[in-house]
Design a protein around this motif. Sequence first.
Motif, PDB file in Angstrom:
ATOM      1  N   TRP A 128      10.515  -1.255   0.001  1.00  0.00           N
ATOM      2  CA  TRP A 128      11.491  -2.230   0.506  1.00  0.00           C
ATOM      3  C   TRP A 128      12.403  -2.603  -0.647  1.00  0.00           C
ATOM      4  O   TRP A 128      11.932  -2.763  -1.768  1.00  0.00           O
ATOM      5  CB  TRP A 128      10.770  -3.497   1.007  1.00  0.00           C
ATOM      6  N   ILE A 129      13.699  -2.738  -0.385  1.00  0.00           N
ATOM      7  CA  ILE A 129      14.603  -3.076  -1.484  1.00  0.00           C
ATOM      8  C   ILE A 129      15.469  -4.287  -1.185  1.00  0.00           C
ATOM      9  O   ILE A 129      15.736  -4.623  -0.021  1.00  0.00           O
ATOM     10  CB  ILE A 129      15.512  -1.893  -1.892  1.00  0.00           C
ATOM     11  N   HIS A 130      15.887  -4.955  -2.262  1.00  0.00           N
ATOM     12  CA  HIS A 130      16.854  -6.049  -2.166  1.00  0.00           C
ATOM     13  C   HIS A 130      18.177  -5.444  -2.610  1.00  0.00           C
ATOM     14  O   HIS A 130      18.389  -5.192  -3.803  1.00  0.00           O
ATOM     15  CB  HIS A 130      16.428  -7.197  -3.095  1.00  0.00           C
ATOM     16  N   PRO A 131      19.080  -5.150  -1.646  1.00  0.00           N
ATOM     17  CA  PRO A 131      20.233  -4.312  -1.972  1.00  0.00           C
ATOM     18  C   PRO A 131      21.123  -4.876  -3.092  1.00  0.00           C
ATOM     19  O   PRO A 131      21.543  -4.122  -3.956  1.00  0.00           O
ATOM     20  CB  PRO A 131      21.011  -4.221  -0.655  1.00  0.00           C
ATOM     21  N   SER A 132      21.387  -6.183  -3.110  1.00  0.00           N
ATOM     22  CA  SER A 132      22.376  -6.653  -4.077  1.00  0.00           C
ATOM     23  C   SER A 132      21.864  -6.631  -5.518  1.00  0.00           C
ATOM     24  O   SER A 132      22.646  -6.434  -6.446  1.00  0.00           O
ATOM     25  CB  SER A 132      22.903  -8.038  -3.694  1.00  0.00           C
ATOM     26  N   SER A 133      20.550  -6.787  -5.725  1.00  0.00           N
ATOM     27  CA  SER A 133      20.037  -6.758  -7.105  1.00  0.00           C
ATOM     28  C   SER A 133      19.419  -5.411  -7.455  1.00  0.00           C
ATOM     29  O   SER A 133      19.231  -5.102  -8.623  1.00  0.00           O
ATOM     30  CB  SER A 133      18.955  -7.830  -7.280  1.00  0.00           C
ATOM     31  N   GLY A 134      19.052  -4.626  -6.427  1.00  0.00           N
ATOM     32  CA  GLY A 134      18.366  -3.367  -6.692  1.00  0.00           C
ATOM     33  C   GLY A 134      16.865  -3.539  -6.891  1.00  0.00           C
ATOM     34  O   GLY A 134      16.155  -2.570  -7.152  1.00  0.00           O
ATOM     35  N   ARG A 135      16.361  -4.795  -6.770  1.00  0.00           N
ATOM     36  CA  ARG A 135      14.920  -4.999  -6.927  1.00  0.00           C
ATOM     37  C   ARG A 135      14.159  -4.229  -5.853  1.00  0.00           C
ATOM     38  O   ARG A 135      14.574  -4.217  -4.698  1.00  0.00           O
ATOM     39  CB  ARG A 135      14.564  -6.497  -6.836  1.00  0.00           C
ATOM     40  N   THR A 136      13.067  -3.599  -6.285  1.00  0.00           N
ATOM     41  CA  THR A 136      12.313  -2.729  -5.397  1.00  0.00           C
ATOM     42  C   THR A 136      10.883  -3.230  -5.235  1.00  0.00           C
ATOM     43  O   THR A 136      10.253  -3.635  -6.201  1.00  0.00           O
ATOM     44  CB  THR A 136      12.286  -1.301  -5.991  1.00  0.00           C
ATOM     45  N   TYR A 137      10.403  -3.198  -4.009  1.00  0.00           N
ATOM     46  CA  TYR A 137       9.025  -3.599  -3.707  1.00  0.00           C
ATOM     47  C   TYR A 137       8.321  -2.467  -2.994  1.00  0.00           C
ATOM     48  O   TYR A 137       8.945  -1.497  -2.567  1.00  0.00           O
ATOM     49  CB  TYR A 137       9.027  -4.841  -2.798  1.00  0.00           C
ATOM     50  N   HIS A 138       6.993  -2.616  -2.853  1.00  0.00           N
ATOM     51  CA  HIS A 138       6.227  -1.648  -2.077  1.00  0.00           C
ATOM     52  C   HIS A 138       5.149  -2.414  -1.323  1.00  0.00           C
ATOM     53  O   HIS A 138       4.472  -3.263  -1.917  1.00  0.00           O
ATOM     54  CB  HIS A 138       5.589  -0.605  -3.004  1.00  0.00           C
ATOM     55  N   THR A 139       4.993  -2.121  -0.045  1.00  0.00           N
ATOM     56  CA  THR A 139       4.047  -2.888   0.772  1.00  0.00           C
ATOM     57  C   THR A 139       2.649  -2.897   0.155  1.00  0.00           C
ATOM     58  O   THR A 139       1.950  -3.900   0.234  1.00  0.00           O
ATOM     59  CB  THR A 139       3.963  -2.324   2.208  1.00  0.00           C
ATOM     60  N   LYS A 140       2.247  -1.795  -0.499  1.00  0.00           N
ATOM     61  CA  LYS A 140       0.908  -1.725  -1.055  1.00  0.00           C
ATOM     62  C   LYS A 140       0.890  -1.934  -2.575  1.00  0.00           C
ATOM     63  O   LYS A 140       0.043  -2.647  -3.093  1.00  0.00           O
ATOM     64  CB  LYS A 140       0.327  -0.360  -0.700  1.00  0.00           C
ATOM     65  N   TYR A 141       1.827  -1.308  -3.300  1.00  0.00           N
ATOM     66  CA  TYR A 141       1.740  -1.293  -4.766  1.00  0.00           C
ATOM     67  C   TYR A 141       2.498  -2.420  -5.457  1.00  0.00           C
ATOM     68  O   TYR A 141       2.207  -2.726  -6.608  1.00  0.00           O
ATOM     69  CB  TYR A 141       2.223   0.052  -5.307  1.00  0.00           C
ATOM     70  N   ALA A 142       3.474  -3.006  -4.772  1.00  0.00           N
ATOM     71  CA  ALA A 142       4.249  -4.085  -5.398  1.00  0.00           C
ATOM     72  C   ALA A 142       4.786  -5.008  -4.301  1.00  0.00           C
ATOM     73  O   ALA A 142       5.988  -5.119  -4.093  1.00  0.00           O
ATOM     74  CB  ALA A 142       5.407  -3.497  -6.214  1.00  0.00           C
ATOM     75  N   PRO A 143       3.859  -5.662  -3.557  1.00  0.00           N
ATOM     76  CA  PRO A 143       4.316  -6.437  -2.398  1.00  0.00           C
ATOM     77  C   PRO A 143       5.073  -7.705  -2.818  1.00  0.00           C
ATOM     78  O   PRO A 143       4.738  -8.319  -3.835  1.00  0.00           O
ATOM     79  CB  PRO A 143       3.009  -6.813  -1.687  1.00  0.00           C
ATOM     80  N   PRO A 144       6.099  -8.086  -2.047  1.00  0.00           N
ATOM     81  CA  PRO A 144       6.782  -9.357  -2.327  1.00  0.00           C
ATOM     82  C   PRO A 144       5.857 -10.513  -1.939  1.00  0.00           C
ATOM     83  O   PRO A 144       4.878 -10.306  -1.221  1.00  0.00           O
ATOM     84  CB  PRO A 144       7.994  -9.293  -1.392  1.00  0.00           C
ATOM     85  N   LYS A 145       6.179 -11.717  -2.428  1.00  0.00           N
ATOM     86  CA  LYS A 145       5.313 -12.873  -2.121  1.00  0.00           C
ATOM     87  C   LYS A 145       5.283 -13.123  -0.615  1.00  0.00           C
ATOM     88  O   LYS A 145       4.258 -13.422  -0.028  1.00  0.00           O
ATOM     89  CB  LYS A 145       5.818 -14.110  -2.860  1.00  0.00           C
TER      90      LYS A 145
END
Length: 214
Positions: A128-145
């Motif tokens: 999953w990405i935050h388009p304006s900042s480019g921050r990247t998440y992953h449902t399993k490996y780097a989930p957002p809060k």
Amino acid sequence: KRLILIGPPGSGKGTQSPLIKDDYCLCHLATGDMLRAAVAAKTPLGIKAKEAMEKGELVTDDLVVGIIDEAMKRPSCQKGFILDGFPRTVVQAEKLDGMLEKQGTKVDKVLNFAIDDAILEERITGRWIHPSSGRTYHTKYAPPKVLGVDDVSGEPLIQRKDDTAAVLKSRLEAFHRQTEPVIDYYSKKGVVAELPAEKTPKEVTAEVQKALSS
Ligand code: AP5
Ligand code: ZN
């Protein structure tokens, strides 16, 4: 330093590049991000690039070389840079070397994100990405809060249109056929460092730092 990150889709290029902190961090050019912004804004460049991107094919060398040529003129890119997703063909690599030669410089290091194809589908479909900042998440490996929400801005996260198992197949095919020869091209110049990209994000960051200090 003048750095290039090469690796297949989902190998961690976009995750690691903001973490490579130094002067050259000021100039971080990711052609995929730049093209997606152009597609979203429906610029002439975006209109030309859209179809190939949705199919998981490479856009033409002329289009991306034009973007890089323009961006590298920025004052912030004079001291050094990180290129993520460029060059992706030998023609692009030759064009880049030509540009740098004119400035009396050259590529210092190519970081090769080595990883087995089998791992990439899970990485890509969970992103999953935050388009304006480019921050990247992953449902399993780097989930957002909070699921679907950017930790910093509270804005919604999105999934990339090309992040499906089917499109990943073409992206991987393009990588093996068109981009792997770029690794050989730079190997002959003795500037390639291979990174074990299957490790955890933290471990990969440590490997990047090790490769850059040597
Ligand atoms: P582009 O945006 O460059 O996509 P890509 O190369 O397919 O790479 P990705 O962004 O998918 O992978 P990444 O390595 O950045 O992975 P990430 O760190 O996010 O290009 C898109 C399209 O644009 C191309 O198909 C083409 O059409 C066009 N294009 C762009 N440049 C071009 C060029 N030069 N010439 C022609 N066409 C061009 O990680 C993925 C996921 O895994 C994330 O969810 C992340 O959280 C997770 N993750 C990351 N590291 C780890 C880890 N160590 N362990 C576990 N999970 C991890
Ligand atoms: Zn990326």
